[in-house]
Write an enzyme that holds these catalytic residues in place. Structure first.
Site, PDB file in Angstrom:
ATOM      1  N   SER A 160      43.256  48.452 -26.702  1.00  0.00           N
ATOM      2  CA  SER A 160      43.124  49.817 -27.150  1.00  0.00           C
ATOM      3  C   SER A 160      41.695  50.446 -27.354  1.00  0.00           C
ATOM      4  O   SER A 160      40.906  49.585 -27.983  1.00  0.00           O
ATOM      5  CB  SER A 160      43.726  50.153 -28.318  1.00  0.00           C
ATOM      6  OG  SER A 160      43.906  51.486 -28.947  1.00  0.00           O
ATOM      7  N   LYS A 195      46.242  46.512 -30.960  1.00  0.00           N
ATOM      8  CA  LYS A 195      47.384  46.701 -30.111  1.00  0.00           C
ATOM      9  C   LYS A 195      47.322  45.877 -28.919  1.00  0.00           C
ATOM     10  O   LYS A 195      46.194  45.386 -28.426  1.00  0.00           O
ATOM     11  CB  LYS A 195      47.319  48.186 -29.538  1.00  0.00           C
ATOM     12  CG  LYS A 195      47.768  49.505 -30.482  1.00  0.00           C
ATOM     13  CD  LYS A 195      47.686  50.877 -29.723  1.00  0.00           C
ATOM     14  CE  LYS A 195      48.764  50.695 -28.623  1.00  0.00           C
ATOM     15  NZ  LYS A 195      48.764  52.115 -27.938  1.00  0.00           N
ATOM     16  N   ASN A 213      48.747  46.320 -25.270  1.00  0.00           N
ATOM     17  CA  ASN A 213      49.485  47.205 -24.545  1.00  0.00           C
ATOM     18  C   ASN A 213      50.021  46.473 -23.456  1.00  0.00           C
ATOM     19  O   ASN A 213      49.289  45.760 -22.681  1.00  0.00           O
ATOM     20  CB  ASN A 213      48.498  48.404 -23.986  1.00  0.00           C
ATOM     21  CG  ASN A 213      48.205  49.347 -25.050  1.00  0.00           C
ATOM     22  OD1 ASN A 213      48.985  49.702 -26.017  1.00  0.00           O
ATOM     23  ND2 ASN A 213      46.792  49.578 -25.057  1.00  0.00           N
ATOM     24  N   ARG A 254      55.972  67.111  19.670  1.00  0.00           N
ATOM     25  CA  ARG A 254      54.918  66.609  18.664  1.00  0.00           C
ATOM     26  C   ARG A 254      55.133  67.879  17.607  1.00  0.00           C
ATOM     27  O   ARG A 254      55.210  68.890  17.834  1.00  0.00           O
ATOM     28  CB  ARG A 254      53.690  66.809  19.312  1.00  0.00           C
ATOM     29  CG  ARG A 254      53.510  65.655  20.612  1.00  0.00           C
ATOM     30  CD  ARG A 254      52.980  64.456  20.260  1.00  0.00           C
ATOM     31  NE  ARG A 254      51.861  64.535  19.534  1.00  0.00           N
ATOM     32  CZ  ARG A 254      50.654  64.854  20.089  1.00  0.00           C
ATOM     33  NH1 ARG A 254      50.315  64.928  21.437  1.00  0.00           N
ATOM     34  NH2 ARG A 254      49.575  64.747  19.407  1.00  0.00           N
TER      35      ARG A 254
END
Length: 409
Positions: free
Chosen positions: A275, A281, A283, A314
């Site tokens: 983080s 943290k 993650n 087309r």
């Protein structure tokens, strides 16, 4: 394509595959193959084919200028073919008249897209197989380890973590089978000329198409598929399903890795999952990539499906819209596959925490409820199921190796 926001959600290989230079190189492979095939059947002189093939080298072209000029031309093929003719004319005046003979812009672009997609599918298949192998290993290793089964986000009963891993693996095995089968149908040469009839090839169009298919190692379709996009869009739908299946796995793992639950966590190393503000943290970045892909893929697939009602022989706008969506879908699909293929082999499983979460719940419930729904012996039945599923899934995945080799570059 810009990698600022795609880079961490995709892979360098796919970003490069859909770069301007790589895609123009694939288009030039089409033009060289076309000249080679037409010379073989006598539509153009051998000397002209040699001159055209010699000029089909991407380093001879100003890629950035061709890309810029495509905005005014309405197609990347128009400025490329113009520059190719100019390049050929420098060495062989007469050969320039045979460049792109009887073909049309969509032929070269669709075939180039098939070539680039094939290479990307091979990358996806390699990483998908790694993810499957990791899940089957986890299913075997943790077949008997109890974990809370949760329904409607609430504890429901006891299962085993191995059974959960087998459940994650099953749709990936099925997706791998379907992708290979779909690719074998969708990865086709596009060659139809102005309205799909190859009228300018003097009745030799089918031969030219077959020779090009063999040369480029693509399928030789019975018909041009300029506005018949079912097999191509079917492949896109399969890529969307793959992204969704990885999103399901990522959703479960991210929920189980919350600190309050703490049952699994992604592998860690310096620089991964940190983080910018909170050093404590961890993650789940692989889950983040897979969940982002699962959010983006449905819109891409919906856009492909919405573009299918194309006008006559087309299309005006719908085909061009489809082209713009396709790279993003493949980027998301491989981004999710690569991220999970790297995370799953090192998934950290805290079986003690799984037991603690079960015991905490048992202690808070009436005894009869705890015994019926949260007894640890329930994991044994789940373990038997998990082992049986691992055997079946292993056999199915191994059989995929020997069939439908449509994604081989």
């Amino acid at each position: 394509m810009s990698s600022i926001f795609e880079g961490f959600l995709s892979t360098p290989e796919v970003l490069e595959a859909f770069s301007e230079r790589s895609f123009l190189s694939a288009m030039l492979r089409f033009e060289a193959s076309l000249a080679r095939a037409q010379a073989t059947v006598g539509l153009i002189p051998e000397s002209a084919a040699r001159s055209i093939i010699g000029a089909c080298k991407v380093e001879l072209f100003d890629v950035a200028k061709i890309a810029r000029d495509s905005g005014q031309a309405g197609s990347i093929a128009i400025p490329l073919v113009m520059r190719l003719k100019e390049t050929v004319r420098l060495v062989d005046q007469e050969a320039a008249d045979f460049v792109h003979l009887g073909s049309t812009s969509q032929d070269v672009i669709d075939t180039a897209m098939a070539l680039v997609t094939r290479n990307t599918l091979a990358l996806i298949d390699t990483d998908l197989n790694k993810a499957i192998a990791a899940l089957l290993m986890l299913a075997t290793r943790h077949a008997e380890h109890p974990v809370l089964g949760r329904t409607l986000m609430q504890p429901a009963s006891v299962t085993s973590f191995g059974f959960k891993c087998a459940g994650w693996a099953a749709p990936l095995v099925r997706s791998r089978q379907r992708l290979k089968a779909s690719a074998s149908n969708a990865l086709s040469v596009q060659l139809g000329g102005a309205v799909g009839t190859l009228a300018q090839m003097q009745g030799k169009g089918a031969q030219v198409r077959a020779l090009m298919a063999a040369d480029l190692k693509l399928k030789a379709p019975t018909f041009a598929w300029h506005t018949q996009r079912d097999e191509w869009i079917g492949l896109g739908c399969e890529l969307g399903l793959l992204a969704g299946s990885f999103g399901k796995i990522a959703k479960d793992i991210s929920l189980m890795s919350q600190y309050e639950v703490g049952e699994v966590s992604e592998p860690t190393k310096p620089g991964r999952g940190g983080s910018s503000a909170m050093p404590h943290k961890r993650n789940p970045v692989a889950c983040m990539v897979a969940l982002a892909a699962a959010q983006r893929a449905p819109q891409r697939v919906a856009a492909l499906l919405a573009a299918m009602p194309q006008e006559h022989e087309r299309a005006l706008g719908n085909w061009q819209a489809e082209l713009a969506e396709w790279p993003g879908l493949l980027m998301s699909a491989h981004g999710a596959t690569r991220a999970m293929a790297r995370a799953l082999p090192g998934l950290q499983v805290d079986t003690a925490r799984m037991l603690a979460n079960i015991e905490k719940l048992r202690n808070e419930l009436p005894g009869d409820v705890a015994k019926e729904w949260f007894g640890l012996d329930l994991a044994q039945g789940a373990a038997a199921l998990a082992r049986g599923q691992v055997t079946i899934l292993t056999e199915l995945n191994e059989s995929t190796e020997t069939t439908n080799a449509g994604t081989t570059p």
